[in-house]
Motif scaffolding. Structure first.
Motif, PDB file in Angstrom:
ATOM      1  N   THR A 200       0.838  -1.191   0.000  1.00  0.00           N
ATOM      2  CA  THR A 200       0.000   0.000   0.000  1.00  0.00           C
ATOM      3  C   THR A 200       0.878   1.248   0.000  1.00  0.00           C
ATOM      4  OG1 THR A 200      -1.653  -1.216   1.263  1.00  0.00           O
ATOM      5  CG2 THR A 200      -1.859   1.186   1.211  1.00  0.00           C
ATOM      6  N   PHE A 201       0.497   2.239  -0.777  1.00  0.00           N
ATOM      7  CA  PHE A 201       1.311   3.447  -0.897  1.00  0.00           C
ATOM      8  C   PHE A 201       1.431   4.159   0.441  1.00  0.00           C
ATOM      9  CE2 PHE A 201       1.315   8.088  -1.318  1.00  0.00           C
ATOM     10  CZ  PHE A 201       2.554   8.252  -1.911  1.00  0.00           C
ATOM     11  N   ALA A 202       2.654   4.520   0.771  1.00  0.00           N
ATOM     12  CA  ALA A 202       2.911   5.326   1.965  1.00  0.00           C
ATOM     13  C   ALA A 202       3.722   6.534   1.537  1.00  0.00           C
ATOM     14  CB  ALA A 202       3.682   4.523   3.007  1.00  0.00           C
ATOM     15  N   PRO A 203       3.270   7.743   1.846  1.00  0.00           N
ATOM     16  CA  PRO A 203       4.013   8.936   1.426  1.00  0.00           C
ATOM     17  C   PRO A 203       5.388   8.976   2.073  1.00  0.00           C
ATOM     18  CG  PRO A 203       2.314   9.503   3.021  1.00  0.00           C
ATOM     19  CD  PRO A 203       2.087   8.074   2.639  1.00  0.00           C
ATOM     20  N   PRO A 204       6.372   9.511   1.366  1.00  0.00           N
ATOM     21  CA  PRO A 204       7.719   9.596   1.938  1.00  0.00           C
ATOM     22  C   PRO A 204       7.773  10.623   3.059  1.00  0.00           C
ATOM     23  CG  PRO A 204       7.614  10.806  -0.119  1.00  0.00           C
ATOM     24  CD  PRO A 204       6.294  10.105   0.025  1.00  0.00           C
ATOM     25  N   VAL A 205       8.795  10.491   3.890  1.00  0.00           N
ATOM     26  CA  VAL A 205       9.002  11.478   4.954  1.00  0.00           C
ATOM     27  C   VAL A 205       9.268  12.831   4.303  1.00  0.00           C
ATOM     28  CG1 VAL A 205      10.477  12.149   6.882  1.00  0.00           C
ATOM     29  CG2 VAL A 205       9.918   9.742   6.520  1.00  0.00           C
ATOM     30  N   PRO A 206       8.590  13.888   4.742  1.00  0.00           N
ATOM     31  CA  PRO A 206       8.759  15.207   4.111  1.00  0.00           C
ATOM     32  C   PRO A 206      10.216  15.650   4.078  1.00  0.00           C
ATOM     33  CG  PRO A 206       6.934  15.237   5.657  1.00  0.00           C
ATOM     34  CD  PRO A 206       7.629  13.928   5.846  1.00  0.00           C
ATOM     35  N   ARG A 207      10.572  16.353   3.035  1.00  0.00           N
ATOM     36  CA  ARG A 207      11.931  16.863   2.896  1.00  0.00           C
ATOM     37  C   ARG A 207      12.251  17.833   4.026  1.00  0.00           C
ATOM     38  NH1 ARG A 207      13.089  20.257  -2.401  1.00  0.00           N
ATOM     39  NH2 ARG A 207      11.628  21.605  -1.271  1.00  0.00           N
ATOM     40  N   GLY A 208      13.444  17.693   4.560  1.00  0.00           N
ATOM     41  CA  GLY A 208      13.863  18.571   5.649  1.00  0.00           C
ATOM     42  C   GLY A 208      13.403  18.107   7.017  1.00  0.00           C
ATOM     43  N   VAL A 209      12.659  17.000   7.054  1.00  0.00           N
ATOM     44  CA  VAL A 209      12.188  16.457   8.329  1.00  0.00           C
ATOM     45  C   VAL A 209      12.912  15.143   8.582  1.00  0.00           C
ATOM     46  CG1 VAL A 209      10.224  15.560   9.615  1.00  0.00           C
ATOM     47  CG2 VAL A 209       9.936  17.541   8.117  1.00  0.00           C
ATOM     48  N   LYS A 210      13.550  15.036   9.718  1.00  0.00           N
ATOM     49  CA  LYS A 210      14.272  13.819  10.077  1.00  0.00           C
ATOM     50  C   LYS A 210      13.615  13.197  11.296  1.00  0.00           C
ATOM     51  CE  LYS A 210      18.352  14.244  11.919  1.00  0.00           C
ATOM     52  NZ  LYS A 210      19.810  14.472  12.101  1.00  0.00           N
ATOM     53  N   MET A 211      13.306  11.925  11.201  1.00  0.00           N
ATOM     54  CA  MET A 211      12.695  11.232  12.317  1.00  0.00           C
ATOM     55  C   MET A 211      13.801  10.839  13.298  1.00  0.00           C
ATOM     56  SD  MET A 211       9.756  11.599  11.089  1.00  0.00           S
ATOM     57  CE  MET A 211       8.872  10.895  12.471  1.00  0.00           C
ATOM     58  N   VAL A 212      13.739  11.363  14.485  1.00  0.00           N
ATOM     59  CA  VAL A 212      14.764  11.094  15.496  1.00  0.00           C
ATOM     60  C   VAL A 212      14.097  10.511  16.736  1.00  0.00           C
ATOM     61  CG1 VAL A 212      16.282  12.930  14.674  1.00  0.00           C
ATOM     62  CG2 VAL A 212      14.565  13.446  16.409  1.00  0.00           C
ATOM     63  N   PRO A 213      14.820   9.682  17.470  1.00  0.00           N
ATOM     64  CA  PRO A 213      14.231   9.105  18.685  1.00  0.00           C
ATOM     65  C   PRO A 213      14.083  10.146  19.783  1.00  0.00           C
ATOM     66  CG  PRO A 213      16.529   8.453  18.474  1.00  0.00           C
ATOM     67  CD  PRO A 213      16.171   9.165  17.203  1.00  0.00           C
ATOM     68  N   GLU A 214      13.057   9.993  20.574  1.00  0.00           N
ATOM     69  CA  GLU A 214      12.823  10.845  21.735  1.00  0.00           C
ATOM     70  C   GLU A 214      12.469   9.938  22.903  1.00  0.00           C
ATOM     71  OE1 GLU A 214      13.366  13.161  23.878  1.00  0.00           O
ATOM     72  OE2 GLU A 214      13.091  14.602  22.233  1.00  0.00           O
ATOM     73  N   TYR A 215      12.588  10.423  24.109  1.00  0.00           N
ATOM     74  CA  TYR A 215      12.327   9.561  25.257  1.00  0.00           C
ATOM     75  C   TYR A 215      11.618  10.333  26.365  1.00  0.00           C
ATOM     76  CZ  TYR A 215      16.122  11.921  27.693  1.00  0.00           C
ATOM     77  OH  TYR A 215      16.901  12.868  28.300  1.00  0.00           O
ATOM     78  N   GLU A 216      11.036   9.566  27.265  1.00  0.00           N
ATOM     79  CA  GLU A 216      10.416  10.103  28.479  1.00  0.00           C
ATOM     80  C   GLU A 216      10.820   9.196  29.628  1.00  0.00           C
ATOM     81  OE1 GLU A 216       5.990  10.756  30.491  1.00  0.00           O
ATOM     82  OE2 GLU A 216       6.192  10.139  28.397  1.00  0.00           O
ATOM     83  N   VAL A 217      11.420   9.761  30.650  1.00  0.00           N
ATOM     84  CA  VAL A 217      11.852   8.968  31.795  1.00  0.00           C
ATOM     85  C   VAL A 217      10.631   8.626  32.648  1.00  0.00           C
ATOM     86  CG1 VAL A 217      13.284   8.906  33.866  1.00  0.00           C
ATOM     87  CG2 VAL A 217      14.135  10.034  31.800  1.00  0.00           C
ATOM     88  N   THR A 218      10.360   7.345  32.783  1.00  0.00           N
ATOM     89  CA  THR A 218       9.211   6.900  33.568  1.00  0.00           C
ATOM     90  C   THR A 218       9.610   6.370  34.936  1.00  0.00           C
ATOM     91  OG1 THR A 218       9.346   4.707  32.528  1.00  0.00           O
ATOM     92  CG2 THR A 218       7.906   6.342  31.482  1.00  0.00           C
ATOM     93  N   ASP A 219      10.875   5.957  35.085  1.00  0.00           N
ATOM     94  CA  ASP A 219      11.347   5.434  36.370  1.00  0.00           C
ATOM     95  C   ASP A 219      12.843   5.714  36.465  1.00  0.00           C
ATOM     96  OD1 ASP A 219      12.134   4.010  38.618  1.00  0.00           O
ATOM     97  OD2 ASP A 219      10.762   2.337  38.232  1.00  0.00           O
ATOM     98  N   ILE A 220      13.213   6.827  37.096  1.00  0.00           N
ATOM     99  CA  ILE A 220      14.614   7.228  37.169  1.00  0.00           C
ATOM    100  C   ILE A 220      15.437   6.233  37.973  1.00  0.00           C
ATOM    101  CG2 ILE A 220      14.255   8.669  39.199  1.00  0.00           C
ATOM    102  CD1 ILE A 220      16.595   9.451  36.254  1.00  0.00           C
ATOM    103  N   ASP A 221      14.835   5.619  38.998  1.00  0.00           N
ATOM    104  CA  ASP A 221      15.566   4.635  39.804  1.00  0.00           C
ATOM    105  C   ASP A 221      15.914   3.405  38.973  1.00  0.00           C
ATOM    106  OD1 ASP A 221      15.501   6.226  42.063  1.00  0.00           O
ATOM    107  OD2 ASP A 221      13.584   5.431  42.739  1.00  0.00           O
ATOM    108  N   ALA A 222      14.952   2.917  38.200  1.00  0.00           N
ATOM    109  CA  ALA A 222      15.207   1.749  37.353  1.00  0.00           C
ATOM    110  C   ALA A 222      16.245   2.078  36.282  1.00  0.00           C
ATOM    111  CB  ALA A 222      13.906   1.281  36.701  1.00  0.00           C
TER     112      ALA A 222
END
Length: 268
Positions: A200-222
């Motif tokens: 199935t057709f999927a549009p390409p990632v827009p030019r100038g946009v880079k998909m980068v990982p992001e995070y959220e700390v849910t348990d700082i002790d762990a």
């Protein structure tokens, strides 16, 4: 003859500095006082007795007085420049506010679209993987059925070969015909493999946009327990000193796990 008027050159720079800058010098009296102060200070090579300690204390106070005086003067001299710097920041901020807001709006819009693109691409990949798994399941079922029929055919042929009576021979022949019929039926009902090349057709990632990982700390002790290198532990000096002061009785210092506490001289 009237002299020609020369217009100032046009510029596209948003901020234009006008007027003269600031000059800065060190006063002659201050230079002399500094030289005298350093000369007198260097006469004290070391402190070995109360008299020398008193002389060093007096000289320290004189050095500190010059340093403090300079700090006060520096603050007063810098104030016009600081005020001007604040004015520059305010004018620049006011001028560019709408531009920054519009930039943020468009970035947000593009980011939202990029998220939708990523979701669509993930959906396509997920569906393709499901197709592959379904094809594998079908193939396994067909192989198992074919193997079962092959085992039945071999058994029927063996029974036909080993038949000792017309009845046994007839039964073996019936079994053989049944295997043949089931084989024909299986061949007729075999489904074509899943076409994994049709995506199935999927549009390409827009030019100038880079998909980068992001995070959220849910348990700082762990996180610290399993990946200590990903966490920074910083001692809070003011709070530590306050805790020591609360527990101190004269020269007796409190015991705090993880700290080695001792008394050290502090020269004022």
């Amino acid at each position: 003859m009237t002299p020609a008027t020369i217009d100032p050159p046009e510029t596209t720079d948003p901020l234009i500095l006008t007027g003269e800058g600031y000059g800065l010098i060190i006063g002659t009296a201050a230079e002399t006082a500094k030289a005298t102060l350093l000369k007198n200070s260097k006469l004290i090579v070391e402190v070995t007795d109360p008299v020398g300690d008193a002389a060093a204390d007096t000289q320290l106070k004189a050095l500190a007085a010059m340093r403090i005086g300079l700090e006060k003067t520096r603050a007063s001299v810098k104030k016009p420049a600081l005020d001007f710097g604040l004015k520059v920041d305010q004018i620049a901020k006011s001028f560019i506010a709408e531009v920054i807001a519009e930039e943020g709006r468009l970035k947000k819009a593009r980011g939202s679209y990029a998220e939708k693109v990523l979701q669509e691409r993930n959906r396509v990949i997920r569906e393709l993987e499901e197709r592959r798994q379904e094809e594998g399941r079908q193939l396994r079922e067909e192989q198992e059925a074919a193997q079962k029929l092959e085992d039945g055919r071999i058994a029927a042929e063996q029974a036909l070969w080993e038949a000792d009576s017309p009845e046994e021979e007839a039964a073996a022949a019936v079994a053989m015909e049944k295997v043949k019929a089931e084989t024909s039926e299986l061949t007729a009902t075999v489904r074509p493999p899943v076409n994994t090349s049709v995506v199935t057709f999927a549009p390409p990632v827009p030019r100038g946009v880079k998909m980068v990982p992001e995070y959220e700390v849910t348990d700082i002790d762990a996180l610290y327990r399993h990946n200590a290198g990903l966490v920074t532990l910083t001692p809070r000096r003011m709070e530590i000193l306050e805790a020591i002061a609360r527990g101190r009785i004269g020269d007796d210092l409190p015991q705090i796990p993880g700290l080695k506490i001792k008394l050290v001289p502090q020269v004022r």
